[in-house]
Write a protein that holds these residues in place. Structure first.
Motif, PDB file in Angstrom:
ATOM      1  N   ASP A 348      -3.874  -3.324  -9.861  1.00 19.06           N
ATOM      2  CA  ASP A 348      -5.272  -3.508 -10.265  1.00 19.06           C
ATOM      3  C   ASP A 348      -5.886  -4.719  -9.589  1.00 19.06           C
ATOM      4  N   LYS A 349      -5.124  -5.797  -9.533  1.00 19.02           N
ATOM      5  CA  LYS A 349      -5.590  -7.014  -8.861  1.00 19.02           C
ATOM      6  C   LYS A 349      -5.893  -6.733  -7.394  1.00 19.02           C
ATOM      7  N   VAL A 350      -4.976  -6.036  -6.732  1.00 18.44           N
ATOM      8  CA  VAL A 350      -5.103  -5.742  -5.306  1.00 18.44           C
ATOM      9  C   VAL A 350      -6.310  -4.842  -5.048  1.00 18.44           C
ATOM     10  N   ALA A 351      -6.512  -3.835  -5.916  1.00 15.32           N
ATOM     11  CA  ALA A 351      -7.657  -2.938  -5.748  1.00 15.32           C
ATOM     12  C   ALA A 351      -8.968  -3.701  -5.819  1.00 15.32           C
ATOM     13  N   LEU A 432      -2.384  -7.548   6.173  1.00 13.89           N
ATOM     14  CA  LEU A 432      -1.309  -7.122   5.273  1.00 13.89           C
ATOM     15  C   LEU A 432      -0.738  -8.352   4.561  1.00 13.89           C
ATOM     16  N   PRO A 433      -1.567  -9.112   3.839  1.00 12.01           N
ATOM     17  CA  PRO A 433      -1.063 -10.342   3.232  1.00 12.01           C
ATOM     18  C   PRO A 433      -0.191 -10.076   2.015  1.00 12.01           C
ATOM     19  N   SER A 434       0.398 -11.133   1.506  1.00 12.50           N
ATOM     20  CA  SER A 434       1.090 -11.040   0.222  1.00 12.50           C
ATOM     21  C   SER A 434       0.142 -10.464  -0.822  1.00 12.50           C
ATOM     22  N   LEU A 435       0.667  -9.621  -1.687  1.00 13.51           N
ATOM     23  CA  LEU A 435      -0.155  -9.044  -2.743  1.00 13.51           C
ATOM     24  C   LEU A 435      -0.497 -10.066  -3.827  1.00 13.51           C
ATOM     25  N   LEU A 436       0.123 -11.232  -3.762  1.00 12.55           N
ATOM     26  CA  LEU A 436      -0.178 -12.306  -4.713  1.00 12.55           C
ATOM     27  C   LEU A 436      -1.189 -13.299  -4.162  1.00 12.55           C
TER      28      LEU A 436
END
Length: 461
Positions: A348-351, A432-436
């Protein structure tokens, strides 16, 4: 004596002049010409944390490559490091072939629970350590299940560099001077949000491509024998960050089911929350017959796994093996990573971040027309670089500018920003970074990227 030898060798390495150029020169002496990233990103890494890399000269870089998407949680996440330490101190062997352990049992159970229908219809196959190894296994299994030999792949596809995987990869450059590619591979056009391969564009282009695929399978005069499998990426990564239209993907699933053709979804780069869903194919609400997983599934360490619909598990014991399929460290780091991705609702954060970032890049596009198109899902984003001073084609697209894209990658690096290129002529800058990655760090990315545009001599309009 062995300890002393290791200590001496380590001290010898640290006694080298701590400059990027020194280490790069030694790398060029030690390694084959096949090395690629050091030619575009000329640094020697000393340490890394989160989304930040520090080189041996103490320069810092915002890493928007993250091991080509492998490091879903970024560099050296404390929980990932702890999982490694726990395995090392547990007494477990580091590799177990395909023998099970309590750790492997827990990893397998958790991974299966993330597959469609909580994995009730799927089983896992651990292959060799890379995504290409898993692709090879998937292709072999599809042929074994169906008794057929053909494979349909798509232009712009990337599935790996081993012989079979390369045969179903679209990029022609690595195929040069490599004879006898796998036979009966039929390439079909993949939808492109900016450059429709049929020259139509928009919804009409998607509908035409959808019809084209279905007609090829149904046409008894197509000249193409019914294939064993269709292999595709729901978002093409190396091919320029092209998301598959939902309608097109749904029709491919329907047609393959009707004709007993296995659908292989390569989720090596797009899987595990990268696109704002756990798997990229979920955007279309479909279920593949075989899911190819690697990169993030191992939490930064080498691991590749297939999710196979149980009805297609036609292997006989030992008919596909791999020494390093029992990597216990990777199962530990993978389990930790998967739990964090799910428990912290990272998809959800990534979206949300992806939509925000695409909006910011669209604003940037208005001031810098060399940005021809911004596309992608979640934190898998492509920025296509074009020649806005040249004539548009009949679809309103400007010519691609691979040279400027390469220069911008260089200027990004000089500004302390690491990203990759892809797509035709290398004209797409890829994130393509870290998802965090935090919102504040994404703001830093935008600042560094605009600095790179100006550093390349591009003035805002």
């Amino acid at each position: 004596m062995m300890t002393d030898k290791v200590r001496i060798d380590t001290l010898s390495a640290h006694s080298l002049p701590q400059s990027n150029d020194t280490f790069l020169a030694r790398q060029a002496e030690f390694e084959s010409n096949v090395r690629s990233y050091p030619r575009k990103l000329p640094l020697a890494i000393a340490k890394a944390q989160g989304v930040w890399i520090t080189d041996v000269e103490n320069n810092q870089y915002l890493d928007c490559l993250a091991g080509a998407g492998t490091l879903a949680l970024g560099h050296n996440h404390p929980d990932v490091l702890q999982s490694i330490q726990s395995v090392i101190s547990s007494g477990l062997p580091l590799h177990t072939l395909d023998l099970t352990t309590p750790l492997k049992d827990e990893f397998s159970s958790y991974l299966l629970s993330l597959l469609p229908g909580q994995g009730k219809e799927y089983c896992l196959q651990f292959t060799g350590p890379s995504g290409a190894d898993a692709v090879e296994a998937a292709l072999k299994l599809a042929k074994k299940v169906t008794g057929r030999s053909g494979i349909i792949s798509f232009s712009g596809a990337y599935h790996g560099m081993t012989h079979g995987a390369l045969s179903v990869t679209g990029n022609l450059s690595p195929k040069e001077a490599v004879s006898n590619m796998m036979p009966e591979v039929q390439f079909m056009p993949y939808p492109h949000l900016y450059r429709c391969p049929l020259g139509i564009g928009g919804d009409a282009g998607v509908k035409a491509l959808t019809y084209y695929f279905e007609n090829l399978i149904n046409d008894v005069e197509s000249g193409v024998r019914k294939p064993a499998a269709v292999i595709l990426e729901a978002v093409q990564g190396e091919g320029g960050v092209n998301p598959a239209p939902v309608e097109w993907l749904q029709r491919i699933r329907k047609v393959t089911q009707e004709h007993g053709i296995l659908l292989i979804l390569d989720e090596v780069q797009a899987g595990f929350c990268r696109t704002g869903k756990l798997f990229a194919f979920e955007h279309a609400g479909i279920e593949p017959d075989i899911i190819v997983m690697s990169k993030a599934v191992g939490g930064g360490l080498p691991l590749a796994v297939l999710g196979i619909k149980k009805q297609f598990d036609a292997w006989a014991p030992g008919h596909h093996t791999g020494t390093f399929r029992g990597n216990q460290l990777a199962m530990a780091t993978g389990l930790t990573t998967l739990k964090i991705l799910k428990d912290d609702a990272i998809a959800d954060k990534v979206a949300a971040q992806g939509e925000w970032l695409k909006g910011k890049l669209a604003d940037l596009q208005k001031r810098y027309p060399v940005i021809g198109h911004v596309r992608g899902l979640g934190l898998m984003i492509g920025i296509e670089i074009v020649k806005p001073n040249e004539a548009q084609d009949h679809m309103g697209c400007y010519p691609a500018d691979g040279e400027l894209s390469a220069l911008l990658q260089k200027k990004c690096f000089e500004s302390g920003l690491i990203l990759e290129r892809g797509g035709r002529h290398g004209c797409v800058l890829r994130l393509l970074p870290s998802l965090l990655i935090t919102d504040e760090e994404l703001e830093i990315f935008l600042d560094k990227f605009e600095n790179a545009l100006q550093g390349a001599g591009i003035k805002p309009v």
